[in-house]
Scaffold this motif. Structure first.
Motif, PDB file in Angstrom:
ATOM      1  N   TRP A 386      52.179  83.099  16.686  1.00  0.00           N
ATOM      2  CA  TRP A 386      50.930  83.856  16.775  1.00  0.00           C
ATOM      3  C   TRP A 386      51.116  85.106  17.634  1.00  0.00           C
ATOM      4  O   TRP A 386      50.637  86.178  17.307  1.00  0.00           O
ATOM      5  N   ARG A 387      51.828  84.936  18.751  1.00  0.00           N
ATOM      6  CA  ARG A 387      52.058  86.082  19.651  1.00  0.00           C
ATOM      7  C   ARG A 387      52.931  87.134  18.963  1.00  0.00           C
ATOM      8  O   ARG A 387      52.656  88.338  19.061  1.00  0.00           O
ATOM      9  N   ALA A 388      53.989  86.697  18.256  1.00  0.00           N
ATOM     10  CA  ALA A 388      54.876  87.654  17.577  1.00  0.00           C
ATOM     11  C   ALA A 388      54.125  88.446  16.511  1.00  0.00           C
ATOM     12  O   ALA A 388      54.334  89.651  16.340  1.00  0.00           O
ATOM     13  N   ILE A 389      53.235  87.783  15.786  1.00  0.00           N
ATOM     14  CA  ILE A 389      52.445  88.462  14.751  1.00  0.00           C
ATOM     15  C   ILE A 389      51.453  89.433  15.385  1.00  0.00           C
ATOM     16  O   ILE A 389      51.300  90.574  14.941  1.00  0.00           O
ATOM     17  N   ASN A 390      50.778  89.000  16.427  1.00  0.00           N
ATOM     18  CA  ASN A 390      49.780  89.863  17.075  1.00  0.00           C
ATOM     19  C   ASN A 390      50.388  91.093  17.741  1.00  0.00           C
ATOM     20  O   ASN A 390      49.747  92.139  17.828  1.00  0.00           O
ATOM     21  N   LEU A 391      51.644  90.952  18.196  1.00  0.00           N
ATOM     22  CA  LEU A 391      52.313  92.077  18.843  1.00  0.00           C
ATOM     23  C   LEU A 391      53.069  92.954  17.856  1.00  0.00           C
ATOM     24  O   LEU A 391      53.710  93.926  18.261  1.00  0.00           O
ATOM     25  N   ASN A 392      52.999  92.599  16.560  1.00  0.00           N
ATOM     26  CA  ASN A 392      53.745  93.322  15.517  1.00  0.00           C
ATOM     27  C   ASN A 392      55.257  93.237  15.716  1.00  0.00           C
ATOM     28  O   ASN A 392      56.002  94.066  15.193  1.00  0.00           O
ATOM     29  N   ASP A 437      43.872  71.374  28.952  1.00  0.00           N
ATOM     30  CA  ASP A 437      44.447  72.714  28.819  1.00  0.00           C
ATOM     31  C   ASP A 437      45.407  72.875  27.652  1.00  0.00           C
ATOM     32  O   ASP A 437      46.036  73.908  27.507  1.00  0.00           O
ATOM     33  N   PHE A 438      45.538  71.847  26.813  1.00  0.00           N
ATOM     34  CA  PHE A 438      46.528  71.960  25.751  1.00  0.00           C
ATOM     35  C   PHE A 438      45.950  71.654  24.383  1.00  0.00           C
ATOM     36  O   PHE A 438      46.635  71.141  23.519  1.00  0.00           O
ATOM     37  N   LYS A 439      44.697  71.977  24.174  1.00  0.00           N
ATOM     38  CA  LYS A 439      44.086  71.819  22.862  1.00  0.00           C
ATOM     39  C   LYS A 439      44.442  73.045  22.016  1.00  0.00           C
ATOM     40  O   LYS A 439      44.207  74.180  22.415  1.00  0.00           O
ATOM     41  N   ILE A 440      45.000  72.799  20.834  1.00  0.00           N
ATOM     42  CA  ILE A 440      45.513  73.902  20.011  1.00  0.00           C
ATOM     43  C   ILE A 440      44.393  74.819  19.536  1.00  0.00           C
ATOM     44  O   ILE A 440      44.611  76.010  19.300  1.00  0.00           O
ATOM     45  N   ASP A 441      43.175  74.290  19.379  1.00  0.00           N
ATOM     46  CA  ASP A 441      42.054  75.136  18.968  1.00  0.00           C
ATOM     47  C   ASP A 441      41.831  76.280  19.947  1.00  0.00           C
ATOM     48  O   ASP A 441      41.482  77.397  19.554  1.00  0.00           O
ATOM     49  N   LYS A 442      42.023  75.987  21.212  1.00  0.00           N
ATOM     50  CA  LYS A 442      41.851  77.014  22.243  1.00  0.00           C
ATOM     51  C   LYS A 442      42.821  78.170  22.021  1.00  0.00           C
ATOM     52  O   LYS A 442      42.438  79.344  22.069  1.00  0.00           O
ATOM     53  N   PHE A 443      44.078  77.862  21.730  1.00  0.00           N
ATOM     54  CA  PHE A 443      45.081  78.911  21.524  1.00  0.00           C
ATOM     55  C   PHE A 443      44.884  79.621  20.182  1.00  0.00           C
ATOM     56  O   PHE A 443      45.147  80.815  20.061  1.00  0.00           O
ATOM     57  N   PHE A 444      44.445  78.874  19.175  1.00  0.00           N
ATOM     58  CA  PHE A 444      44.186  79.484  17.869  1.00  0.00           C
ATOM     59  C   PHE A 444      43.050  80.498  17.971  1.00  0.00           C
ATOM     60  O   PHE A 444      43.156  81.616  17.472  1.00  0.00           O
ATOM     61  N   ASN A 445      41.966  80.123  18.629  1.00  0.00           N
ATOM     62  CA  ASN A 445      40.837  81.043  18.794  1.00  0.00           C
ATOM     63  C   ASN A 445      41.240  82.266  19.595  1.00  0.00           C
ATOM     64  O   ASN A 445      40.797  83.384  19.319  1.00  0.00           O
ATOM     65  N   SER A 446      42.091  82.055  20.583  1.00  0.00           N
ATOM     66  CA  SER A 446      42.579  83.182  21.387  1.00  0.00           C
ATOM     67  C   SER A 446      43.427  84.124  20.534  1.00  0.00           C
ATOM     68  O   SER A 446      43.309  85.347  20.632  1.00  0.00           O
ATOM     69  N   ALA A 447      44.289  83.547  19.679  1.00  0.00           N
ATOM     70  CA  ALA A 447      45.128  84.373  18.799  1.00  0.00           C
ATOM     71  C   ALA A 447      44.286  85.151  17.800  1.00  0.00           C
ATOM     72  O   ALA A 447      44.544  86.331  17.527  1.00  0.00           O
ATOM     73  N   LEU A 448      43.263  84.496  17.242  1.00  0.00           N
ATOM     74  CA  LEU A 448      42.368  85.197  16.308  1.00  0.00           C
ATOM     75  C   LEU A 448      41.625  86.330  16.995  1.00  0.00           C
ATOM     76  O   LEU A 448      41.465  87.420  16.433  1.00  0.00           O
ATOM     77  N   ALA A 449      41.176  86.078  18.228  1.00  0.00           N
ATOM     78  CA  ALA A 449      40.461  87.116  18.973  1.00  0.00           C
ATOM     79  C   ALA A 449      41.367  88.309  19.252  1.00  0.00           C
ATOM     80  O   ALA A 449      40.956  89.469  19.122  1.00  0.00           O
ATOM     81  N   GLU A 450      42.621  88.008  19.612  1.00  0.00           N
ATOM     82  CA  GLU A 450      43.572  89.084  19.892  1.00  0.00           C
ATOM     83  C   GLU A 450      43.869  89.889  18.630  1.00  0.00           C
ATOM     84  O   GLU A 450      43.956  91.122  18.661  1.00  0.00           O
ATOM     85  N   LEU A 451      44.008  89.189  17.492  1.00  0.00           N
ATOM     86  CA  LEU A 451      44.256  89.875  16.226  1.00  0.00           C
ATOM     87  C   LEU A 451      43.068  90.747  15.840  1.00  0.00           C
ATOM     88  O   LEU A 451      43.237  91.894  15.410  1.00  0.00           O
ATOM     89  N   SER A 452      41.878  90.212  15.992  1.00  0.00           N
ATOM     90  CA  SER A 452      40.669  90.980  15.655  1.00  0.00           C
ATOM     91  C   SER A 452      40.567  92.232  16.511  1.00  0.00           C
ATOM     92  O   SER A 452      40.216  93.305  16.022  1.00  0.00           O
TER      93      SER A 452
END
Length: 558
Positions: A386-392, A437-452
């Motif tokens: 997710w981070r690699a995609i968001n950072l291009n 602190d390790f629920k994947i939904d939390k990181f997924f929502n963060s990745a979507l927010a960063e992409l948006s």
């Protein structure tokens, strides 16, 4: 004590009518409980059945960023069978079938168990209470029948995949959870068999909570009504004999209790409930499978040696984290073999546009930041993509994994350090941190927010650098046509066709040509309406507009 009355989320298999297959082992034959189960498979077939892949194709890497973020979200469904998966499957296969041998409802012994064992469970629990009060051994006469139930304990740190493994085995190898029997080899039989029943020990570790969970699951599976009776007003002493009777009535093949460590903390609750499990196994022959963390094993070892011996009938499976294996380890070496199999299966699922082959640096960093724990490794791999995609960046690097560890996974540093040092007592104390602190939904929502955020910024920059006319011309022309009472879908199709024909057209000319095109289309429709019934041509405009490109060319030739 307040009991929360809510719908439980529980593992549920299929509800089917019994179909029988001849057992390949003599002691299993002529037993409808066993012959209604799936066949016993060899190891290669088990591995194939338990393997769960994630939908993936190389062309998926060319999808847009948002779609690829969703594809990555599927990774927790990946299951690569390892040694412990096979041990559990084989143990469970024997436990269920062997437990049914003496409970065959077509035999005298099986009928006695059905009719007498529940009463004996109640007596055994009474004896247990007397022994506890008097500190003296009290016995009672067990009626003449035999049982063959065994037990199994699965112990390991959170995140190793214990629950995922048992769920996968139950749903794959025993998909028919509820089996309705009616006729077996010409004999009319009418009973319901539950091949397995899985419960989760409630967080507060109360016997009453666990008993109510049992009754609620039975209600959802087969419509049993005891939950409605007991949830209102009941005592544990009333519920336990009824649980025993229902285990016998519904021919439960195995009772699986997950998160058994939740019983720890209240010694009276622990001893009472675990003594019931032992009694259930001994008196009814119902196999008991206990799943928990290292804290649960400490509890069993210190206080409940009888249950420990019962569960050691097929051994205790200590589910340890995977050992590290470097890429240059000799092929015939078994050192870290599970890590090799697991990471090799995981590494194929790269949705970044520039996939990279696994090298020693990436192998090391994946292990260092997951410590060989399945759940952490999978989520680390997901978040890194997710981070690699968001950072291009569109490729996995050691730096990406380090950044994920320092940012998204920073709260897990003490957990990973405790894992590295094998400090299991500290791990138990930090379990809440791991869960919270390790629920994947939390990181997924963060990745979507960063992409948006990134896409919004890029869109804004594009708008600021583009001439206004080129941005608004299609909207303005469509809006103008709609104000002239031209249907929206027709207006959009006409404007789109004209812009595709001439991308540099100016707004006034676009409006004029669009109106001419619609007028010409409308004229054709009107002509057809003179010779056709009106009810047949309701959608004629839509059909005619499909040929719009030809009409546009015709206008230009006038």
């Amino acid at each position: 004590m307040d009991i929360i009355q809510e719908k439980l989320s529980f593992l549920r298999g299929a509800d089917v009518s019994a179909s029988y297959r001849k057992a390949e082992i003599a002691k299993y034959r002529n037993n409808p409980l066993i012959e209604a189960l799936q066949p016993i498979h060899d190891v290669p077939k088990v591995i194939k059945k338990l393997t769960k892949k994630v939908p993936f194709h190389i062309r998926d890497r060319q999808k847009n960023s948002t779609l690829r973020l969703h594809c990555i979200y599927d990774l927790p469904r990946l299951v690569q069978p390892l040694e412990n998966h096979l041990r559990i499957e084989q143990s469970l296969s024997i436990l269920i079938r062997d437990g049914y041998v003496d409970r065959n409802p077509l035999t005298v012994n099986g009928i006695r168990i059905l009719n007498e064992a529940a009463e004996n469970v109640a007596k055994a629990m009474e004896v247990y209470q007397q022994s506890k009060l008097t500190s003296q051994t009290v016995s009672f006469d067990k009626k003449s029948y035999k049982t063959s139930g065994g037990g199994l304990s699965i112990i390991g740190v959170s995140g190793m995949g214990k629950t995922t493994a048992i769920n996968n085995i139950l749903m794959t190898m025993y998909p028919a959870q509820v089996i309705r029997h009616s006729n077996y080899k010409g004999q009319n039989i009418n009973f319901t068999q539950i091949a397995w029943l899985k419960l989760e020990c409630p967080p507060k570790g109360t016997i009453k909570g666990l008993c109510l969970n049992f009754f609620q699951v039975l209600k959802d599976l087969v419509g049993d009504t005891h939950y409605d009776t007991f949830v209102k007003k009941s005592t544990v002493d009333q519920m336990i004999p009824t649980m025993a009777q229902l285990c016998a009535t519904y021919m439960i093949g195995a009772l699986i209790i997950d998160e058994i460590q939740h019983l720890s903390g209240n010694s009276d609750e622990e001893e009472h409930m675990l003594n019931f499990f032992v009694t259930l196994k001994n008196m009814l022959g119902v196999p008991i499978v206990l799943i928990g963390t290292n804290k649960a094993w400490e509890m069993l070892s210190k206080e409940f040696r009888q249950l420990r011996r019962a569960c050691e009938h097929f051994g205790v499976i200590f589910w340890e984290r995977m050992d590290y294996r470097s890429l240059d380890t000799p092929v015939d070496s078994e050192e870290g073999l599970e890590w090799k199999l697991f990471l090799g299966a995981l590494w194929k699922y790269q949705w970044t546009r520039q996939p990279i082959e696994l090298n020693e640096a990436l192998n090391q960093v994946m292990y260092e930041y997951s410590q060989g724990v399945t759940d952490i490794a999978i989520k680390l791999f997901m978040i890194a993509q997710w981070r690699a995609i968001n950072l291009n960046v569109e490729s996995l690097t050691s730096q990406i994994f380090q950044d994920v560890f320092e940012n998204e996974l920073c709260a897990l540093k003490p957990v990973l350090l405790a894992l590295k040092l094998n400090e299991y007592a500290k791990l138990e104390a930090m379990k809440d941190i791991y869960i919270k602190d390790f629920k994947i939904d939390k990181f997924f929502n963060s990745a979507l927010a960063e992409l948006s955020k990134r896409q919004l910024k890029a869109t804004k920059a594009a708008l600021e650098n583009s001439p206004k006319d080129s941005i608004d011309i299609a909207y303005e022309a469509t809006k103008w046509l709609m104000e002239a009472q031209i249907p929206a879908n027709h207006a959009e199709m006409i404007v789109k066709a004209l812009l595709e024909e001439n991308k540099n057209i100016l707004l006034p000319e676009l409006k004029s040509l669009a109106l001419q095109s619609y007028a010409k289309v409308k004229l054709k429709v009107d002509r057809k309406q003179r010779v056709r019934n009106k009810s047949v041509v309701v959608n004629t405009i839509d059909q005619t507009v499909i040929d719009l490109n030809r009409d546009v060319l015709a206008i230009h030739s006038i």
